[in-house]
Design a protein around this motif. Structure first.
Motif, PDB file in Angstrom:
ATOM      1  N   LEU A 130     -35.429  -1.232  18.810  1.00  0.00           N
ATOM      2  CA  LEU A 130     -36.294  -2.312  18.343  1.00  0.00           C
ATOM      3  C   LEU A 130     -37.601  -1.764  17.770  1.00  0.00           C
ATOM      4  O   LEU A 130     -38.054  -2.185  16.701  1.00  0.00           O
ATOM      5  CB  LEU A 130     -36.589  -3.272  19.495  1.00  0.00           C
ATOM      6  N   LEU A 131     -38.209  -0.827  18.485  1.00  0.00           N
ATOM      7  CA  LEU A 131     -39.458  -0.247  18.002  1.00  0.00           C
ATOM      8  C   LEU A 131     -39.236   0.551  16.715  1.00  0.00           C
ATOM      9  O   LEU A 131     -40.050   0.511  15.787  1.00  0.00           O
ATOM     10  CB  LEU A 131     -40.074   0.651  19.072  1.00  0.00           C
ATOM     11  N   ARG A 132     -38.113   1.266  16.661  1.00  0.00           N
ATOM     12  CA  ARG A 132     -37.800   2.049  15.459  1.00  0.00           C
ATOM     13  C   ARG A 132     -37.647   1.124  14.249  1.00  0.00           C
ATOM     14  O   ARG A 132     -38.099   1.446  13.141  1.00  0.00           O
ATOM     15  CB  ARG A 132     -36.527   2.867  15.691  1.00  0.00           C
ATOM     16  N   GLU A 133     -37.013  -0.019  14.459  1.00  0.00           N
ATOM     17  CA  GLU A 133     -36.816  -0.966  13.369  1.00  0.00           C
ATOM     18  C   GLU A 133     -38.154  -1.543  12.912  1.00  0.00           C
ATOM     19  O   GLU A 133     -38.393  -1.732  11.706  1.00  0.00           O
ATOM     20  CB  GLU A 133     -35.878  -2.087  13.828  1.00  0.00           C
ATOM     21  N   ARG A 134     -39.045  -1.815  13.848  1.00  0.00           N
ATOM     22  CA  ARG A 134     -40.360  -2.343  13.480  1.00  0.00           C
ATOM     23  C   ARG A 134     -41.164  -1.292  12.702  1.00  0.00           C
ATOM     24  O   ARG A 134     -41.899  -1.635  11.768  1.00  0.00           O
ATOM     25  CB  ARG A 134     -41.106  -2.791  14.735  1.00  0.00           C
ATOM     26  N   LEU A 135     -41.006  -0.038  13.078  1.00  0.00           N
ATOM     27  CA  LEU A 135     -41.661   1.031  12.325  1.00  0.00           C
ATOM     28  C   LEU A 135     -41.074   1.137  10.921  1.00  0.00           C
ATOM     29  O   LEU A 135     -41.803   1.349   9.945  1.00  0.00           O
ATOM     30  CB  LEU A 135     -41.514   2.359  13.066  1.00  0.00           C
ATOM     31  N   ARG A 136     -39.758   0.996  10.841  1.00  0.00           N
ATOM     32  CA  ARG A 136     -39.103   1.080   9.537  1.00  0.00           C
ATOM     33  C   ARG A 136     -39.584  -0.044   8.616  1.00  0.00           C
ATOM     34  O   ARG A 136     -39.756   0.162   7.408  1.00  0.00           O
ATOM     35  CB  ARG A 136     -37.586   0.990   9.703  1.00  0.00           C
ATOM     36  N   ARG A 137     -39.802  -1.226   9.207  1.00  0.00           N
ATOM     37  CA  ARG A 137     -40.287  -2.372   8.410  1.00  0.00           C
ATOM     38  C   ARG A 137     -41.792  -2.298   8.155  1.00  0.00           C
ATOM     39  O   ARG A 137     -42.343  -3.179   7.503  1.00  0.00           O
ATOM     40  CB  ARG A 137     -39.958  -3.688   9.132  1.00  0.00           C
ATOM     41  N   LYS A 138     -42.419  -1.232   8.692  1.00  0.00           N
ATOM     42  CA  LYS A 138     -43.851  -0.999   8.502  1.00  0.00           C
ATOM     43  C   LYS A 138     -44.705  -2.127   9.055  1.00  0.00           C
ATOM     44  O   LYS A 138     -45.720  -2.540   8.459  1.00  0.00           O
ATOM     45  CB  LYS A 138     -44.179  -0.751   7.020  1.00  0.00           C
ATOM     46  N   GLU A 139     -44.285  -2.665  10.222  1.00  0.00           N
ATOM     47  CA  GLU A 139     -45.132  -3.647  10.897  1.00  0.00           C
ATOM     48  C   GLU A 139     -46.439  -2.986  11.342  1.00  0.00           C
ATOM     49  O   GLU A 139     -47.471  -3.655  11.460  1.00  0.00           O
ATOM     50  CB  GLU A 139     -44.396  -4.239  12.097  1.00  0.00           C
ATOM     51  N   TRP A 140     -46.348  -1.701  11.625  1.00  0.00           N
ATOM     52  CA  TRP A 140     -47.549  -0.901  11.901  1.00  0.00           C
ATOM     53  C   TRP A 140     -47.611   0.186  10.833  1.00  0.00           C
ATOM     54  O   TRP A 140     -46.633   0.855  10.544  1.00  0.00           O
ATOM     55  CB  TRP A 140     -47.480  -0.266  13.284  1.00  0.00           C
ATOM     56  N   LYS A 141     -48.765   0.363  10.251  1.00  0.00           N
ATOM     57  CA  LYS A 141     -48.945   1.335   9.168  1.00  0.00           C
ATOM     58  C   LYS A 141     -49.219   2.732   9.742  1.00  0.00           C
ATOM     59  O   LYS A 141     -49.674   2.874  10.879  1.00  0.00           O
ATOM     60  CB  LYS A 141     -50.118   0.919   8.284  1.00  0.00           C
ATOM     61  N   PRO A 142     -48.943   3.786   8.955  1.00  0.00           N
ATOM     62  CA  PRO A 142     -49.254   5.152   9.391  1.00  0.00           C
ATOM     63  C   PRO A 142     -50.722   5.264   9.820  1.00  0.00           C
ATOM     64  O   PRO A 142     -51.622   4.805   9.119  1.00  0.00           O
ATOM     65  CB  PRO A 142     -48.965   6.002   8.148  1.00  0.00           C
ATOM     66  N   GLY A 143     -50.937   5.844  10.983  1.00  0.00           N
ATOM     67  CA  GLY A 143     -52.284   5.996  11.518  1.00  0.00           C
ATOM     68  C   GLY A 143     -52.740   4.829  12.369  1.00  0.00           C
ATOM     69  O   GLY A 143     -53.760   4.920  13.061  1.00  0.00           O
ATOM     70  N   GLU A 144     -51.983   3.716  12.346  1.00  0.00           N
ATOM     71  CA  GLU A 144     -52.377   2.529  13.123  1.00  0.00           C
ATOM     72  C   GLU A 144     -51.976   2.697  14.585  1.00  0.00           C
ATOM     73  O   GLU A 144     -50.922   3.259  14.896  1.00  0.00           O
ATOM     74  CB  GLU A 144     -51.707   1.285  12.539  1.00  0.00           C
ATOM     75  N   ARG A 145     -52.818   2.190  15.475  1.00  0.00           N
ATOM     76  CA  ARG A 145     -52.523   2.281  16.906  1.00  0.00           C
ATOM     77  C   ARG A 145     -51.625   1.136  17.338  1.00  0.00           C
ATOM     78  O   ARG A 145     -51.834  -0.013  16.960  1.00  0.00           O
ATOM     79  CB  ARG A 145     -53.813   2.272  17.726  1.00  0.00           C
ATOM     80  N   LEU A 146     -50.610   1.455  18.133  1.00  0.00           N
ATOM     81  CA  LEU A 146     -49.704   0.445  18.666  1.00  0.00           C
ATOM     82  C   LEU A 146     -50.369  -0.287  19.830  1.00  0.00           C
ATOM     83  O   LEU A 146     -51.294   0.239  20.453  1.00  0.00           O
ATOM     84  CB  LEU A 146     -48.407   1.088  19.162  1.00  0.00           C
TER      85      LEU A 146
END
Length: 227
Positions: A16-32
């Motif tokens: 689930l987290l990998r998919e959210r990263l793939r969809r760029k829900e969080w941008k590079p450098g952004e804190r989760l």
């Protein structure tokens, strides 16, 4: 967000987290969000979130900074064709190791398998089929669970230890393969043939089915690398 199913929690959280990263829900450098917030959002324990984050950090997708939090990793320098070539080169090495271990494991297992073992393998094969649409991590985990069971049935402790030692890298590489490679062949028939050979106690057929499974993928990767 996705939905958790019955079964092992960590692979599902990771997927689930990998998919959210793939969809760029969080941008590079952004804190989760922190562990507590993610665990509450997903309806799981903090330990499951922590382990899923660890796996994603190992894959280079997250950057865990102690005292600061967990951040989306910056895009790696190796991208495009170079990154693809490196992934395929590593995939070749991993499959060569798989062949060395799993062919002998299948041969030995054919002589030692019991009826109750066949039922367990059949259930594992069904699970593998069911997980094909559940994301790369869950599918690879089900696939490796099936193959690990066969290595265990070989009755050779050293062979099993070698397989387990290679398992983390094997898992990581296979997930990358499923995620990035297009046109992967369907090797379900080879898996079914392997199960049938083990049920008959036919070691030659078990070896052939294992080779067919691995070589089908290997030949495609070799051709891609050569191009």
């Amino acid at each position: 967000m996705g939905e958790l199913r019955h079964g092992r929690v960590v692979p599902q959280v990771e997927s689930l987290l990998r998919e959210r990263l793939r969809r760029k829900e969080w941008k590079p450098g952004e804190r989760l969000p922190n562990e507590v917030a993610l665990a509450a959002e997903l309806g799981v324990g903090r330990s499951s979130v922590r382990e899923a984050v660890r796996l994603l950090a190992r894959d280079g997708l997250l950057d865990v900074r102690h005292g600061s939090g967990t951040f989306v990793a910056e895009a790696p320098a190796e991208s495009g064709e170079v990154g693809q070539l490196l992934r395929r080169a590593r995939l070749l090495e991993v499959y060569e190791v798989r062949r060395a271990l799993e062919v002998e494991a299948a041969r030995l297992a054919a002589h030692r398998v019991r009826p109750e073992d066949i039922e367990r393998l059949r259930a594992g094969l069904r699970k593998r089929q069911e997980r094909q649409e559940d994301g790369p991590a869950m599918f690879v985990d089900a696939d490796l669970e099936f193959h690990r069971a066969i290595v265990e049935l070989s009755g050779n402790a050293l062979l099993l230890n070698l397989f387990l030692a290679a398992l983390p890298l094997l898992r990581e590489t296979l997930i990358e393969m499923v995620r990035h490679e297009t046109g992967l062949p369907d090797v379900s028939c080879a898996h079914a043939d392997l199960l049938g050979a083990l049920e008959r106690g036919d070691s030659d057929a078990a070896v052939k089915a294992t080779v067919d499974n691995l070589e089908t993928v290997l030949s495609g990767v070799r051709e891609a690398v050569a191009q």
